[in-house]
Write an enzyme that holds these catalytic residues in place. Sequence first.
Site, PDB file in Angstrom:
ATOM      1  N   GLY A  67     -69.889 122.706 -39.334  1.00 18.40           N
ATOM      2  CA  GLY A  67     -69.556 123.050 -40.715  1.00 18.40           C
ATOM      3  C   GLY A  67     -68.734 124.341 -40.712  1.00 18.40           C
ATOM      4  N   ARG A  93     -72.370 115.016 -37.059  1.00 18.41           N
ATOM      5  CA  ARG A  93     -72.418 113.655 -37.597  1.00 18.41           C
ATOM      6  C   ARG A  93     -71.030 113.162 -37.959  1.00 18.41           C
ATOM      7  NH1 ARG A  93     -76.292 113.342 -42.495  1.00 18.41           N
ATOM      8  NH2 ARG A  93     -74.923 115.092 -42.807  1.00 18.41           N
ATOM      9  N   SER A  94     -70.279 114.028 -38.686  1.00 15.70           N
ATOM     10  CA  SER A  94     -68.921 113.609 -39.030  1.00 15.70           C
ATOM     11  C   SER A  94     -67.926 114.444 -38.234  1.00 15.70           C
ATOM     12  CB  SER A  94     -68.682 113.777 -40.532  1.00 15.70           C
ATOM     13  OG  SER A  94     -69.107 115.054 -40.919  1.00 15.70           O
ATOM     14  N   ILE A 151     -78.820 129.767 -34.341  1.00 16.03           N
ATOM     15  CA  ILE A 151     -78.738 130.527 -35.602  1.00 16.03           C
ATOM     16  C   ILE A 151     -78.879 129.568 -36.780  1.00 16.03           C
ATOM     17  CG2 ILE A 151     -77.379 132.479 -34.756  1.00 16.03           C
ATOM     18  CD1 ILE A 151     -74.902 131.088 -36.057  1.00 16.03           C
ATOM     19  N   ALA A 152     -79.403 128.359 -36.520  1.00 15.84           N
ATOM     20  CA  ALA A 152     -79.488 127.349 -37.589  1.00 15.84           C
ATOM     21  C   ALA A 152     -80.755 127.563 -38.396  1.00 15.84           C
ATOM     22  CB  ALA A 152     -79.435 125.960 -36.978  1.00 15.84           C
ATOM     23  N   ARG A 153     -81.831 126.947 -37.974  1.00 19.90           N
ATOM     24  CA  ARG A 153     -83.138 127.081 -38.615  1.00 19.90           C
ATOM     25  C   ARG A 153     -84.182 126.827 -37.559  1.00 19.90           C
ATOM     26  NH1 ARG A 153     -81.618 129.324 -42.327  1.00 19.90           N
ATOM     27  NH2 ARG A 153     -81.867 128.968 -44.552  1.00 19.90           N
ATOM     28  N   GLU A 203     -91.526 130.960 -38.389  1.00 19.19           N
ATOM     29  CA  GLU A 203     -91.259 132.393 -38.528  1.00 19.19           C
ATOM     30  C   GLU A 203     -91.928 132.953 -39.793  1.00 19.19           C
ATOM     31  OE1 GLU A 203     -86.910 131.888 -38.537  1.00 19.19           O
ATOM     32  OE2 GLU A 203     -86.885 132.640 -40.595  1.00 19.19           O
ATOM     33  N   HIS A 229     -84.100 136.785 -37.871  1.00 19.94           N
ATOM     34  CA  HIS A 229     -83.371 136.043 -38.912  1.00 19.94           C
ATOM     35  C   HIS A 229     -82.445 136.969 -39.719  1.00 19.94           C
ATOM     36  CE1 HIS A 229     -83.656 132.148 -41.480  1.00 19.94           C
ATOM     37  NE2 HIS A 229     -82.451 132.680 -41.552  1.00 19.94           N
ATOM     38  N   ILE A 230     -81.488 137.556 -39.015  1.00 14.52           N
ATOM     39  CA  ILE A 230     -80.605 138.543 -39.654  1.00 14.52           C
ATOM     40  C   ILE A 230     -79.126 138.200 -39.492  1.00 14.52           C
ATOM     41  CG2 ILE A 230     -82.184 140.515 -39.537  1.00 14.52           C
ATOM     42  CD1 ILE A 230     -80.643 141.371 -36.953  1.00 14.52           C
TER      43      ILE A 230
HETATM   44  C1  GLV Z   1     -79.768 132.155 -43.788  1.00 10.37           C
HETATM   45  O1  GLV Z   1     -80.420 131.696 -42.904  1.00 10.37           O
HETATM   46  C2  GLV Z   1     -79.167 131.363 -44.810  1.00 10.37           C
HETATM   47  O2  GLV Z   1     -79.432 130.150 -44.875  1.00 10.37           O
HETATM   48  O3  GLV Z   1     -78.402 131.917 -45.603  1.00 10.37           O
END
Ligand code: GLV
Length: 334
Positions: free
Chosen positions: A156, A179-180, A238-240, A269, A287-288
């Site tokens: 993305g 996916r795309s 850095i996704a989730r 977390e 998560h920064i």
């Molecule tokens: C941070 O993780 C956000 O989704 O903005």
Amino acid sequence: MDRLRVLVTLPLFDEVIDRLSASFDVDVSREGILAEPEALARRAAGCAGLLVSGSPRIDAALLDACPGLRAVCSMAVGFNNIDVDACTARGVLVSNAPGVLTETTADFGFALMMAAARRLTESEHYLRAGRWNTWRYDMFAGQDVHGSTLGILGMGRIGQAIARRGALGFGMPVIYHNRSRLDPAAEAVVSARWVDKPTLFAEADHIVVVVPYTPQAHHMVGEAELGLMKRTATLTNIARGGVVDDAALARALGEGRIAAAALDVFEGEPQVHPGLLAATHVVLTPHIASASLRTRRAMADLAASNLEAALGVGPTPGRPPTALNPQVLAARPC
Ligand code: GLV
């Protein structure tokens, strides 16, 4: 006419609170994350809008406890904490904050990837512990970033911004799985090549995970994917939390099956898997990724604009700039 009440779920910039206070009665939670659903429901009862920071769970139970709620506006881009369908069913507008954090988050993802590859935090801990008393040819020798193959899972806005950094700044061939597929013009900007997921894990030297969390993305990176990686490769998430199986990653690191990892997000977390805390070849941050002051302000301003518009005030009443379910506004009586 009575002013509408809105809740800001965590402390936020004074300027943003002042701006909202011009139109609403604003309650700011100063007691830390309203992670307890009951506490959040109690505090949100009687509110017309929520400005959500942090990632409290906004689900059917909360919505049912707060029947006056008309807008839930998050200052994050990820919205897996919000049940958008449940909001839509109750006519509650939901918005997130895409776009404004792309470059800042990509900077951080790239920094994490470099820190893992070049063993930055591990060597700093060694120095701070007073253990530096010699020099060796292989002391904290890591993996090169420039010229190595960058693998991006999820392509993305943020994935593409990381790809640009790698391709244009560091001469990295870029492969990606999504996916795309990007359209050919966008692929050409960074000479990115779409590959299937196994190929991504087998061929990349540095993998950065940037897919949004969905139930389908749960443990998308697990034992099987880690098992395909080169022993010299690194993984950055850095996704989730939950996209990567943290227990499997801790095992792979502990057994030296991959070179290093860097994580800004974690399953459960702010708890962190003990195996990750114990591992040396892993960079851990709380998560920064979007946390530059300028970007955090832009995220808060965008959430405030969405909230104002969803509740019928501000420069674009009725037209929140980044609504996820704008159809609920069309269905509202004028
Ligand atoms: C941070 O993780 C956000 O989704 O903005």
